[in-house]
Motif scaffolding. Structure first.
Motif, short mmCIF file in Angstrom:
data_model
loop_
_atom_site.label_atom_id
_atom_site.label_comp_id
_atom_site.label_asym_id
_atom_site.label_seq_id
_atom_site.Cartn_x
_atom_site.Cartn_y
_atom_site.Cartn_z
N ILE A 176 0.85 -1.19 0.00
CA ILE A 176 0.00 0.00 0.00
C ILE A 176 0.89 1.24 0.00
O ILE A 176 1.81 1.35 0.82
N THR A 185 -3.40 0.29 -3.68
CA THR A 185 -2.73 -1.01 -3.66
C THR A 185 -1.81 -1.12 -4.87
O THR A 185 -2.15 -0.70 -5.99
N GLN A 252 -10.90 -2.40 -3.87
CA GLN A 252 -9.84 -2.41 -2.86
C GLN A 252 -9.41 -0.99 -2.51
O GLN A 252 -9.23 -0.64 -1.34
N ASN A 253 -9.26 -0.15 -3.53
CA ASN A 253 -8.81 1.22 -3.30
C ASN A 253 -9.89 2.05 -2.61
O ASN A 253 -9.57 2.91 -1.78
#
Length: 386
Positions: A176, A185, A252-253
Motif C-alpha cells: 500500500i 494497492t 480495494q482502493n
C-alpha cells in the motif's frame, strides 16, 4: 569503435542533440550487438555523438553524450542517479506521498529504462535489451546511491518474462502506497502494470480540488485512481472498465480510503456501450474523465487516439451537465498537444466551452527538449458552458 551512418540530409535533429536514433534515418551501420557503443556519423563523416545500440519500437539506439570515450560503468550511472536524486529532494521529504519516479530515462540523461519508488520498493523497467546489457552496473549504482527496501525489475522488451526480484530482501504483494494522503494497492507481479499510473498524480490531486458535487463518470477506469480522488472530493462515482480485474482493484482502493462503496457504481463494459447506456438511463454527470489507451482492439472495434478520440468526446457530451467538466487525457507520444487541442476544438465546434487547465507530467517524470516524445502526457480540462 563501431559506426552508424545517417542518410543524406537526415542529420539536423541529431546535430541539435536528439537523443534517440530512429531506424528510418540509418543509411549504413557496422554489425553490432545489443548494448554495444557506436559513433553516429553524417553521410559526410562528421561525428554526432556516442550512442549505445538498443532496439525499441522504431528506435535503434540512445545517445550517451558527445564524449566518444564515455564508458557505461558504475561511476557513469552513479552520476546519473545522484543528479536524479537531487532533483527529487522535495518528494523524498514529502509526508503526503511516498510513490514517485526516481529516474526517467532520457529526461534524466540516458534512455531505455526507468526506476520507480513505491514506498521504498524500487522497480526498474527495462524498455531496451541494449540497456539491459548494463544491468549489473546499473543495479550496483542504485545500491550505492539510494536506500530501498526491495528491488524488482520488469523486462518490458520481453513480454514473456514476468517481474523478477533482484534484491535478497522480499516483500509480499500487494503493498500500500500513499499519494496526496490517499492510499492505493500496488502489485508488481500482475502483468505489465503496477496498479497505479504515477504520471497522473497531479491530475488526481487537481480532481480532488474541483468545486463540483458530482456525480462523476470515469471511463477506462483501471484501478480507479481518478474515482478515488473524486469520491474523496464528495462526488458519487461511476467507474467503467472492460476488464473484470479492474473492478476488484477499484473496490480495494475504495476500501483503503474508507469510501462508501454503496454510493459508487462499477461497470464491466465497453466504454462506447456505457455511454449509450448512460444516455438511455438519463444518467448525467458533472465530471467525465476520458483516459483511453493509445491503441486497443476488440471484436467490436479498433480504437486509436489519433482516429477515434473525438468519438469519445461526442459520446460524452449528451450525458454531461451544463457547467460540467471533461478531463481529456492521452499518453500517446506521437500525438502532440497542438494536435490534441485542435481535435478538441473541432469536436466541440458549435458548443460554448472553456479550457480551464492544461496539465502534463509531474516534475519527477523529467523531460528534455532534446527528445520531445518524452513529454508524452497531455491532460486538458474543458468546462462545457451550454
Amino acid at each position: 569503435m563501431k559506426n552508424v551512418i545517417l542518410k543524406h540530409k537526415h542529420d539536423k535533429k541529431y546535430r541539435d542533440g536528439y537523443l534517440v536514433l530512429e531506424e528510418a534515418d540509418i543509411f549504413d551501420r557496422d554489425t553490432m550487438t545489443e548494448g554495444e557503443r557506436f559513433v553516429l556519423k553524417t553521410s559526410e563523416g562528421a561525428e554526432l555523438g556516442l550512442f549505445y545500440y538498443g532496439r525499441q519500437n522504431r528506435g535503434a539506439g540512445y545517445k550517451i553524450g558527445d564524449d566518444l570515450e564515455t564508458r557505461l560503468d558504475v561511476s557513469y550511472f552513479k552520476g546519473l542517479f545522484e543528479d536524479a536524486k537531487g532533483e527529487r529532494e522535495a518528494l523524498y521529504n514529502a509526508e503526503h506521498t511516498n510513490a514517485f519516479r526516481v529516474y526517467n530515462g532520457e529526461g534524466d540523461g540516458l534512455g531505455g529504462f526507468t526506476v520507480d519508488d513505491y514506498d521504498g520498493h524500487f522497480l526498474i523497467q527495462w524498455y531496451s535489451k541494449g540497456i539491459y546489457y548494463y544491468k549489473d552496473e546499473i543495479v550496483e549504482s542504485l545500491r550505492e546511491v539510494f536506500h530501498y527496501k526491495t528491488l524488482h525489475e520488469k523486462l518490458r522488451f520481453d513480454k514473456n518474462v514476468p517481474t523478477h526480484r533482484i534484491s535478497e530482501e522480499s516483500v509480499e504483494f500487494p503493498i500500500i502506497i500513499t499519494e496526496n494522503n490517499l492510499f492505493y494497492t500496488i502489485h508488481f507481479e500482475e502483468g505489465p502494470m503496477t496498479g497505479l499510473f504515477l504520471d497522473q498524480r497531479d491530475v488526481r490531486n487537481k480532481i480532488m480540488s474541483l468545486d463540483l458535487e458530482g456525480p462523476m463518470l470515469n471511463l477506462f477506469a483501471y484501478s480507479g485512481g481518478f474515482s478515488v480522488a473524486a469520491a474523496k472530493n464528495g462526488m458519487e462515482t461511476v467507474s467503467v472498465d472492460i476488464a473484470k480485474r479492474s473492478l476488484e482493484l477499484i473496490e480495494q482502493n475504495f476500501a483503503l480510503n474508507e469510501i462508501n462503496v454503496d454510493k459508487q457504481l462499477l461497470y464491466t463494459m465497453d466504454v462506447f456501450d456505457m455511454l449509450k447506456y448512460c444516455l438511455r438511463k438519463r444518467m448525467k454527470f458533472d465530471l467525465i474523465v476520458i483516459d483511453p489507451p493509445s491503441f486497443s482492439r476488440s471484436k467490436k472495434k479498433r480504437f486509436s487516439v489519433k482516429d477515434n478520440y473525438n468519438e469519445l468526446i461526442e459520446g460524452a457530451l449528451p450525458v454531461l451537465n451544463r457547467g460540467g467538466y471533461l478531463v481529456l487525457s492521452t499518453n500517446a507520444s506521437n500525438y502532440t498537444l497542438p494536435h490534441f487541442k485542435k481535435m478538441i476544438n473541432e469536436t466541440l465546434d458549435g458548443r460554448r466551452f472553456e479550457i480551464t487547465d492544461i496539465m502534463g507530467l509531474p516534475k519527477d517524470f523529467r523531460t528534455t527538449t532534446h527528445y520531445k516524445p518524452s513529454k508524452y502526457l497531455k491532460v486538458v480540462f474543458v468546462k462545457i458552458l451550454d
